[in-house]
Motif scaffolding. Structure first.
Motif, PDB file in Angstrom:
ATOM      1  N   VAL A   1       7.512  34.805 -28.336  1.00 48.51           N
ATOM      2  CA  VAL A   1       7.824  35.351 -27.007  1.00 48.51           C
ATOM      3  C   VAL A   1       8.330  34.233 -26.093  1.00 48.51           C
ATOM      4  CG1 VAL A   1       6.842  36.448 -24.961  1.00 48.51           C
ATOM      5  CG2 VAL A   1       6.216  37.285 -27.236  1.00 48.51           C
ATOM      6  N   SER A   2       7.722  33.065 -26.141  1.00 50.98           N
ATOM      7  CA  SER A   2       8.156  31.967 -25.261  1.00 50.98           C
ATOM      8  C   SER A   2       9.574  31.508 -25.592  1.00 50.98           C
ATOM      9  CB  SER A   2       7.180  30.795 -25.321  1.00 50.98           C
ATOM     10  OG  SER A   2       7.111  30.261 -26.620  1.00 50.98           O
ATOM     11  N   GLN A   3       9.967  31.517 -26.854  1.00 50.87           N
ATOM     12  CA  GLN A   3      11.331  31.136 -27.225  1.00 50.87           C
ATOM     13  C   GLN A   3      12.351  32.152 -26.724  1.00 50.87           C
ATOM     14  OE1 GLN A   3      10.604  30.914 -31.435  1.00 50.87           O
ATOM     15  NE2 GLN A   3      10.321  28.692 -31.404  1.00 50.87           N
ATOM     16  N   VAL A   4      11.966  33.418 -26.748  1.00 49.74           N
ATOM     17  CA  VAL A   4      12.837  34.488 -26.260  1.00 49.74           C
ATOM     18  C   VAL A   4      12.972  34.413 -24.739  1.00 49.74           C
ATOM     19  CG1 VAL A   4      12.927  36.995 -25.932  1.00 49.74           C
ATOM     20  CG2 VAL A   4      12.523  36.046 -28.207  1.00 49.74           C
ATOM     21  N   VAL A   5      11.855  34.248 -24.059  1.00 51.04           N
ATOM     22  CA  VAL A   5      11.888  34.156 -22.593  1.00 51.04           C
ATOM     23  C   VAL A   5      12.687  32.932 -22.160  1.00 51.04           C
ATOM     24  CG1 VAL A   5      10.468  33.805 -20.530  1.00 51.04           C
ATOM     25  CG2 VAL A   5       9.772  35.484 -22.259  1.00 51.04           C
ATOM     26  N   ALA A   6      12.453  31.805 -22.823  1.00 49.95           N
ATOM     27  CA  ALA A   6      13.186  30.580 -22.478  1.00 49.95           C
ATOM     28  C   ALA A   6      14.687  30.778 -22.699  1.00 49.95           C
ATOM     29  CB  ALA A   6      12.676  29.408 -23.301  1.00 49.95           C
TER      30      ALA A   6
END
Length: 172
Positions: free
Chosen positions: A150-155
């Motif tokens: 999720v953090s890679q997608v949000v970033a």
């Protein structure tokens, strides 16, 4: 995106818009994908997603070079300013994603989706804000497939917006 922006920029001259779009698509998509396809066929890349980090650098560099060549051709040939701005956005997003992906797996799909939706909202107006749901769907699919956290997608989504909006606004 180049097709939409080129057609919008040259309306009502559809054939002119198609010509500019095809030129941008050639250097922004066809050539870079061709490089990846050849890499897979020759066994230098494991797959067209370039899942192995160590294999990403050269195809991404070739993609950047292709977009730069296409940008130069569009500028010299007198392409519409919004299309040139869109190609600069494509280059900038790819450049930042390439740099970050050397150390951390940022979602390029999310960056491209959010950057594209942002440009569409700038060009066609706030009525397209609901189209940002596409960014959420792209992000969800990347997580669901197990390709990103999720953090890679949000970033990636945040990076796409932060790169695309000021670049397009300044150049269009």
């Amino acid at each position: 995106m180049p097709l939409v922006i080129a057609l919008h920029s040259t309306a009502p001259a559809v054939l002119t818009g198609l010509g500019w779009a095809l030129l941008a698509i050639l250097f922004g998509s066809v050539v870079p994908y061709g490089v990846i396809w050849l890499g897979v066929r020759r066994g230098r890349l494991t797959d067209h997603h370039i899942g192995v980090r160590e294999q990403r650098r050269m195809p991404l560099v070739y993609g950047l070079l292709s977009v730069l060549v296409g940008l130069a051709v569009l500028v010299v040939a007198g392409a519409p300013r919004p299309l040139i701005a869109m190609v600069v956005v494509m280059f900038a997003v790819l450049l930042i994603v390439t740099a970050i992906n050397q150390v951390w797996k940022l979602s390029a799909h999310s960056a491209v989706a959010s950057g594209s939706m942002s440009v569409l909202i700038i060009v066609f107006g706030l009525a397209l804000i609901p189209s940002l749901a596409i960014v959420a769907l792209v992000g969800w699919s990347r997580v669901r497939l197990g390709d990103h956290t999720v953090s890679q997608v949000v970033a990636g989504a945040v990076a796409g917006i932060l790169i695309a909006v000021p670049t397009f606004v300044l150049l269009a």
